[in-house]
Every structure is written in structure tokens, then in C-alpha cells.
Design a protein around this motif. Structure first.
Motif, short mmCIF file in Angstrom:
data_model
loop_
_atom_site.label_atom_id
_atom_site.label_comp_id
_atom_site.label_asym_id
_atom_site.label_seq_id
_atom_site.Cartn_x
_atom_site.Cartn_y
_atom_site.Cartn_z
N HIS A 153 0.82 -1.21 0.00
CA HIS A 153 0.00 0.00 0.00
C HIS A 153 0.86 1.27 0.00
O HIS A 153 0.61 2.20 -0.77
CB HIS A 153 -0.91 0.01 1.22
CG HIS A 153 -1.71 1.27 1.38
ND1 HIS A 153 -2.85 1.52 0.65
CD2 HIS A 153 -1.50 2.37 2.17
CE1 HIS A 153 -3.32 2.72 0.97
NE2 HIS A 153 -2.53 3.24 1.89
N TYR A 154 1.88 1.28 0.87
CA TYR A 154 2.72 2.48 0.99
C TYR A 154 3.83 2.44 -0.07
O TYR A 154 4.98 2.10 0.23
CB TYR A 154 3.32 2.58 2.39
CG TYR A 154 2.30 2.76 3.49
CD1 TYR A 154 1.49 3.89 3.55
CD2 TYR A 154 2.13 1.78 4.47
CE1 TYR A 154 0.55 4.06 4.55
CE2 TYR A 154 1.19 1.94 5.48
CZ TYR A 154 0.41 3.08 5.51
OH TYR A 154 -0.52 3.23 6.50
N SER A 166 5.71 6.46 7.02
CA SER A 166 4.30 6.06 6.98
C SER A 166 4.11 4.64 7.51
O SER A 166 3.17 4.36 8.27
CB SER A 166 3.76 6.16 5.55
OG SER A 166 3.82 7.48 5.07
N THR A 169 4.56 4.62 11.25
CA THR A 169 3.37 5.20 11.88
C THR A 169 2.26 4.17 11.94
O THR A 169 1.56 4.03 12.97
CB THR A 169 2.89 6.43 11.09
OG1 THR A 169 3.94 7.41 11.04
CG2 THR A 169 1.65 7.06 11.73
N TRP A 170 2.09 3.43 10.85
CA TRP A 170 1.08 2.37 10.80
C TRP A 170 1.41 1.28 11.81
O TRP A 170 0.54 0.83 12.57
CB TRP A 170 1.01 1.80 9.39
CG TRP A 170 0.09 0.62 9.25
CD1 TRP A 170 -1.26 0.65 9.03
CD2 TRP A 170 0.46 -0.75 9.33
NE1 TRP A 170 -1.75 -0.63 8.98
CE2 TRP A 170 -0.72 -1.51 9.15
CE3 TRP A 170 1.67 -1.42 9.52
CZ2 TRP A 170 -0.72 -2.91 9.17
CZ3 TRP A 170 1.68 -2.80 9.55
CH2 TRP A 170 0.49 -3.53 9.37
N SER A 173 0.57 1.87 15.43
CA SER A 173 -0.85 1.81 15.81
C SER A 173 -1.19 0.50 16.52
O SER A 173 -2.27 0.37 17.09
CB SER A 173 -1.75 1.98 14.58
OG SER A 173 -1.62 0.89 13.68
N ASP A 199 -6.47 0.06 9.69
CA ASP A 199 -6.76 0.79 8.45
C ASP A 199 -5.56 1.66 8.08
O ASP A 199 -4.96 2.32 8.93
CB ASP A 199 -8.01 1.67 8.65
CG ASP A 199 -8.44 2.36 7.37
OD1 ASP A 199 -9.22 1.76 6.63
OD2 ASP A 199 -7.98 3.50 7.13
N PHE A 200 -5.19 1.66 6.79
CA PHE A 200 -4.00 2.37 6.35
C PHE A 200 -4.14 3.89 6.45
O PHE A 200 -3.14 4.60 6.55
CB PHE A 200 -3.66 1.98 4.92
CG PHE A 200 -3.34 0.52 4.75
CD1 PHE A 200 -2.52 -0.13 5.66
CD2 PHE A 200 -3.86 -0.21 3.69
CE1 PHE A 200 -2.22 -1.47 5.52
CE2 PHE A 200 -3.57 -1.55 3.54
CZ PHE A 200 -2.74 -2.18 4.45
N ARG A 201 -5.37 4.37 6.43
CA ARG A 201 -5.59 5.82 6.46
C ARG A 201 -5.92 6.31 7.87
O ARG A 201 -5.32 7.25 8.37
CB ARG A 201 -6.71 6.22 5.49
CG ARG A 201 -6.94 7.72 5.38
CD ARG A 201 -7.98 8.02 4.30
NE ARG A 201 -9.25 7.37 4.58
CZ ARG A 201 -10.20 7.89 5.37
NH1 ARG A 201 -10.01 9.06 5.95
NH2 ARG A 201 -11.33 7.25 5.57
N THR A 202 -6.88 5.64 8.52
CA THR A 202 -7.34 6.10 9.83
C THR A 202 -6.63 5.41 11.00
O THR A 202 -6.73 5.87 12.13
CB THR A 202 -8.85 5.86 9.97
OG1 THR A 202 -9.11 4.44 9.98
CG2 THR A 202 -9.61 6.50 8.81
N LEU A 203 -5.98 4.26 10.73
CA LEU A 203 -5.30 3.44 11.73
C LEU A 203 -6.28 2.81 12.72
O LEU A 203 -5.87 2.33 13.78
CB LEU A 203 -4.24 4.26 12.48
CG LEU A 203 -3.18 4.94 11.62
CD1 LEU A 203 -2.19 5.70 12.50
CD2 LEU A 203 -2.44 3.94 10.76
#
Length: 212
Positions: A153-154, A166, A169-170, A173, A199-203
Motif C-alpha cells: 500500500h505504501y 508512513s 506510523t502504521w 498503531s 486501516d491504512f488511512r485512519t489506523l
């Protein structure tokens, strides 16, 4: 759908493993090639096509600085950097007292990762980081699978430092892996497992089936 996802994930893992060993073999062959004399290489080298590198090779000091800055961003994330082959970095990432992740790098590009429990051994018998063995616990096997998906994804080849930040950061979580309920069903456990998907955007946390 889950069966197809599992097969694709397995294929990606085998592809990464093949690339890793191919890279080691290429490095050894290049070292042998450098030992030949200029006269031996002269004529054939002109005919041999140049192999273009698949990734941007950055100075090790730059990679070290980026990793160091990321480590300072997250106080509950401890990052140890090793260079078992002399150039490529391998990171041992410890997240609180929850998990440990081994992140294999190629320059500043993440090649693969393996996640294990905080109390699991991450070293081989000869004292080297074990970059292949999977966790003995299903929950961390699931997190490893999701981390592999996160690497897909990243993707931002021109800004690898952003990708690493990124991904970390993921990964961070998961600090409340055993404390966060699923954002869809509201339960802490499903089939004996906590919500292992982030979730990759909201975590936000989800059980593997609830995210579908």
C-alpha cells in the motif's frame, strides 16, 4: 475472496524471498568479478549490457539518519539498526511490550517484515537476526500478513523516506493491539483473536473479517 488474498500474499512472500537470495548471489558474483584483471574483462565488458539497479541506492549514512529521525518521532518505538551483509540494513523494531518486528531494507526501501511477540526470540542460534521464521502465535502471524499488505500500500518510489515513516506510523498503531475493540463489531475478540487489521488511512482497528 479470503482464499485469493491468502494465495496472493503467499506469492508475494516467495517473490521477496527469491529477490533477497538473488541479491546476495549477485553481490557475491560482483565481488568475484572485481577480482579479475582489467585485461580479462576488457573485451567482454564492452559487450556485456549494463544491469540497471531496480532501486535507488542511497548512502548508508543517509539511511541511518532517516531511521534515527523516525525513532525520535515515536518514544514508544525502539529501532535498532544492523548491517549483517555490510550494506543493506535490517531493523529490529520494538513496540512497547507488545511486539517486535524485523524489517529488511534495500537501501531505504522496505523489502519485507516479520512480526513476532515481544517475548519471542528474534535471533538464530549463531546470534544473527532471524529474518525468516514466523511467529509461533497466530495473532502475530496475522499482523505479519497485514504488514506485508501495508508494504504494497505504501508505495512512493521517489520518496522512500516518506514510505518508511508512513509504515512505522502504521506499525505503531499496534501499541494497543490487545486493548482496542473492533470499530465495526465492537468486540475485543473474534475466533479467539483481537482486531489485527489497522486501516491504512485512519489506523482504526478491525477484525480481519470485519474489515471486508
Amino acid at each position: 475472496m479470503l482464499t485469493l488474498y491468502s494465495h496472493l500474499l503467499q506469492a508475494y512472500k516467495w517473490s521477496n524471498k527469491l529477490q533477497y537470495h538473488a541479491g546476495l548471489a549477485s553481490s557475491l558474483l560482483n565481488q568475484q568479478s572485481l577480482k579479475r584483471s582489467a585485461n580479462q574483462m576488457g573485451a567482454s565488458a564492452k559487450r556485456r549490457p549494463k544491469v540497471q539497479p531496480s532501486t535507488l541506492v542511497l548512502p548508508p549514512q543517509y539511511v541511518d539518519d532517516v531511521i534515527s529521525r523516525i525513532g525520535r518521532m515515536f518514544p514508544d518505538l525502539t529501532i535498532e539498526l544492523f548491517r549483517p551483509n555490510g550494506t543493506s540494513a535490517v531493523l529490529l523494531v520494538t513496540l512497547g511490550k507488545v511486539l517486535k518486528a524485523i524489517v529488511v531494507m534495500r537501501s531505504l526501501f522496505i523489502d519485507r517484515t516479520v512480526v513476532r511477540g515481544f517475548n519471542e526470540n528474534v535471533y538464530t542460534e549463531d546470534g544473527k537476526l532471524d529474518i525468516w521464521s514466523k511467529s509461533q502465535y497466530q495473532v502475530f502471524q496475522k499482523v505479519t500478513d497485514h504488514a506485508t499488505t501495508a508494504l504494497l500500500h505504501y508505495q512512493l518510489p521517489q520518496m522512500p523516506d516518506v514510505v518508511v515513516r508512513s509504515f512505522m506510523t502504521w506499525l505503531r498503531s499496534y501499541i494497543k493491539l490487545f486493548q482496542s475493540p473492533c470499530q465495526r463489531c465492537g468486540r475485543f475478540l473474534q475466533d479467539g483473536l483481537p482486531p489485527t487489521w489497522r486501516d491504512f488511512r485512519t489506523l482504526e482497528a478491525f477484525h480481519d473479517t470485519c474489515r471486508m
